[in-house]
Design an enzyme around this catalytic site. Structure first.
Site, PDB file in Angstrom:
ATOM      1  N   HIS A 114      -5.886  -6.587  -1.732  1.00  0.00           N
ATOM      2  CA  HIS A 114      -4.868  -5.517  -1.577  1.00  0.00           C
ATOM      3  C   HIS A 114      -3.740  -6.155  -0.718  1.00  0.00           C
ATOM      4  O   HIS A 114      -4.315  -6.889   0.386  1.00  0.00           O
ATOM      5  CB  HIS A 114      -5.466  -4.483  -0.689  1.00  0.00           C
ATOM      6  CG  HIS A 114      -4.759  -3.140  -0.383  1.00  0.00           C
ATOM      7  ND1 HIS A 114      -4.224  -2.343  -1.339  1.00  0.00           N
ATOM      8  CD2 HIS A 114      -4.275  -2.477   0.686  1.00  0.00           C
ATOM      9  CE1 HIS A 114      -3.775  -1.441  -1.025  1.00  0.00           C
ATOM     10  NE2 HIS A 114      -3.824  -1.306   0.162  1.00  0.00           N
ATOM     11  N   SER A 135       0.874  -1.200  -0.058  1.00  0.00           N
ATOM     12  CA  SER A 135       0.061   0.062   0.014  1.00  0.00           C
ATOM     13  C   SER A 135       1.015   1.264  -0.047  1.00  0.00           C
ATOM     14  O   SER A 135       2.097   1.223  -0.577  1.00  0.00           O
ATOM     15  CB  SER A 135      -0.935  -0.081   1.336  1.00  0.00           C
ATOM     16  OG  SER A 135      -2.091   0.786   1.095  1.00  0.00           O
ATOM     17  N   ASP A 195      -8.571  -5.259  -5.975  1.00  0.00           N
ATOM     18  CA  ASP A 195      -8.244  -4.216  -4.981  1.00  0.00           C
ATOM     19  C   ASP A 195      -8.352  -2.902  -5.765  1.00  0.00           C
ATOM     20  O   ASP A 195      -7.783  -2.815  -6.748  1.00  0.00           O
ATOM     21  CB  ASP A 195      -6.899  -4.513  -4.636  1.00  0.00           C
ATOM     22  CG  ASP A 195      -6.295  -3.190  -3.579  1.00  0.00           C
ATOM     23  OD1 ASP A 195      -7.051  -2.368  -3.375  1.00  0.00           O
ATOM     24  OD2 ASP A 195      -4.933  -3.149  -3.754  1.00  0.00           O
TER      25      ASP A 195
END
Ligand SMILES: *[C@@H]1O[C@H](CO)[C@@H](O)[C@H](O)[C@H]1NC(C)=O
Ligand SMILES: *[C@@H]1O[C@H](CO)[C@@H](O)[C@H](O)[C@H]1NC(C)=O
Ligand SMILES: *[C@@H]1O[C@H](CO)[C@@H](O)[C@H](O)[C@H]1NC(C)=O
Ligand SMILES: *[C@@H]1O[C@H](CO)[C@@H](O)[C@H](O)[C@H]1NC(C)=O
Ligand SMILES: *[C@@H]1O[C@H](CO)[C@@H](O)[C@H](O)[C@H]1NC(C)=O
Ligand SMILES: *[C@@H]1O[C@H](CO)[C@@H](O)[C@H](O)[C@H]1NC(C)=O
Length: 486
Positions: free
Chosen positions: A454, A165, A429
């Site tokens: 994710h 991320s 995601d």
């Protein structure tokens, strides 16, 4: 090797003990939620401002060590911390440790400045948040690497950085900006392109819902429309309060109140999609058993009533799985909590800090400004208004737009030019829309992971996970092996 380990133990434990002693009182109330047994906190003396040689102020930054796999001449793996407390569970679990075991790596994880227990300033006043930026965070990593290399006599061991991320972006950017320090990077689910408005997020949510259940987004859209209709009349507020288990009777005095209510509800669905069927349980996360499949089965169940009634069951099912009693949908409360600048405040683990970074660097505002998505009522203007409601009137659309443009100028956005970076992205995601999805060169790779969520490649293997994940992990391992040999 024994000597190196002894040195490590002496040095790190000594530092840990030292810092515990003088920060104990301050840290006492703020233990992170899920401490992991037997992973001690270690502390590093870090500079406050890397871009002003006249400023010599320091602070203590938290890090973690796992030296179990370290071999002579092996690499150093650094997990980069991000927009929340660094979770020491990563020192025991995760695909990077299986790579480390095979490659003889020393594993370190550095918490991001301003998050968790890494507090560079006495509070998080807007004045002090000036020192919170991805550029300062990258310079923290560089200083950490330089000092550790000397202190632990790591010589010319190659450093590989990992992150998922926002820290995935940091991993790629560390390789980009500090190529003399970072040998390679694995940048999982990294949104490397900053954008003010990010309506594509909800477009991917729609596509991911539709993947196995073509009628699901439509049903959700009908439910959203019904909520909007109910909101028109005050006598419905009691029903909405009960149906969505709001902590307090719904009160709507402004457009911001309405948007915040709609956003709060929709965010439960966004999380379901973003983390669909992943293996985050080791981090202490609850609610993983509510998947897209579970949600869309409910939206397809006619015996539950109209789409609105089905959607109410969806939200209640999610709240039950999370063990959450009610939803606080009051914008006033939210702003008040976010404005609290003390390290003890309700949003001090990361909420206040991360929204600040979106307002000053990244945007990433997940708006309903696209027609190809199921939700309504939280446009870009609502997100921009939050920036000024929380941090002061100096923020507006034009300052955020400038900041985002600067970020892309500095890092290159989609056009990042570097080498020895791997960009895995799960296609379920929503964040993959801002990531690198095609191979950039013969040593800069994208891995597109069908049906994966994710950062899913970073989690430990699990039976029943999408079959693309073991393949992706193996691809990463083969590349790292090859790169580290050359
Ligand atoms: C390092 O990770 C391995 C794998 O999970 C674990 O068995 C070991 O206890 C860890 N070592 C330390 C020092 O935390
Ligand atoms: C769609 O169905 C396939 C086959 O059952 C499954 O492997 C996949 O995880 C499902 N995808 C989603 C997003 O639910
Ligand atoms: C639909 O919902 C009802 C009531 O909760 C439940 O009994 C039934 O099993 C569900 N049907 C399907 C096909 O999931
Ligand atoms: C998910 O797990 C929680 C707690 O383990 C349980 O209470 C809940 O019924 C489960 N929900 C679903 C949809 O499986
Ligand atoms: C936005 O804020 C900046 C600086 O705070 C100010 O100079 C500018 O006039 C504002 N622009 C708009 C459109 O309000
Ligand atoms: C990138 O290249 C690798 C190796 O040649 C290939 O397996 C992979 O499918 C490519 N990725 C994309 C997104 O095209």
């Amino acid at each position: 090797m024994a000597a190196v380990q002894l040195l490590l133990l002496l040095l790190l434990c000594w530092e840990a003990a030292l810092c515990r002693a003088f920060t104990f009182v301050k840290l006492y109330h703020k233990k992170p939620a899920e401490p992991v047994d037997s992973v001690p906190d270690c502390w590093f003396l870090q500079k406050l401002d890397h871009f002003n040689g006249a400023d010599s102020r320091n602070w203590m930054q938290r890090f973690f060590v796992n030296d179990s796999f370290m071999q002579p001449g092996g690499p150093v793996f650094l997990m980069i911390g991000g927009e929340g407390p660094a979770n020491p569970a990563w020192m025991k679990y995760g695909s990077w440790l299986t790579f480390a075991e095979k490659l003889g790596a020393l594993c370190l994880m550095l918490e991001h400045r301003f998050y968790g227990l890494s507090h560079p300033t006495k509070d998080m006043s807007v004045e002090n948040l000036r020192y919170l930026s991805s550029r300062q965070a990258l310079a923290d990593i560089a200083h950490f690497q330089t000092v550790m290399t000397k202190q632990l006599k790591l010589g010319d061991r190659k450093w590989v950085v990992f992150g998922g991320s926002y820290p995935g972006s940091l991993a790629a950017w560390y390789r980009l900006k500090y190529p003399h320090l970072a040998y390679a990077a694995v940048a999982s689910s990294a949104p490397v392109n900053a954008v003010v408005n990010f309506p594509e997020y909800l477009e991917v949510v729609q596509n991911s819902l539709a993947r196995n259940h073509s009628a699901c987004p439509k049903a959700m859209k009908l439910a959203s429309d019904s909520i909007l209709e109910l909101l028109q009349y005050k006598e419905n507020y009691k029903k909405l309060t009960e149906d969505f288990r709001l902590c307090k009777l719904l009160q709507l005095q402004s457009d911001m109140d309405i948007s915040f209510f709609l956003d709060s509800i929709a965010e439960y669905m966004m999380d379901i999609v973003q983390y669909n069927n992943d293996n985050r349980e080791f981090e202490g996360v609850k609610g993983g058993n509510v998947t897209i499949q579970v949600v869309c089965d409910i939206m397809d169940n006619e015996s539950l009533g109209a789409p609105y009634d089905q959607f109410v069951v969806v939200i209640q099912t999610i709240l039950n799985a999370l063990g959450q009693k009610c939803i606080d949908a009051q914008y006033k409360n939210f702003v008040q909590e976010m404005r609290d600048d003390s390290w003890e405040g309700p949003a001090s683990q990361g909420g206040r800090q991360w929204v600040y970074q979106t307002c000053t660097e990244f945007g990433f505002f997940q708006s309903t400004d696209s027609d190809s998505q199921p939700f309504s009522g939280f446009p870009l203007s609502y997100h921009i208004q939050q920036c000024s409601d929380i941090y002061g009137s100096a923020f507006n659309l034009s300052t955020v737009t400038d900041a985002v443009q600067q970020t892309n100028e500095y890092y290159g956005g989609f056009g990042i030019k570097s080498s020895r970076i791997i960009f895995p992205n799960g296609l379920i995601d929503p964040w993959h829309a801002l990531g690198i999805n095609s191979n950039l060169s013969s040593d800069c790779f994208a891995i597109q992971m069908e049906d994966a969520a994710h950062c899913a490649d970073m989690y430990p293997e699990r039976p029943g996970e999408p079959s693309v994940l073991p393949m992706a992990r193996n691809f990463i391992f083969q590349l790292l092996t090859k790169w580290l040999q050359s």
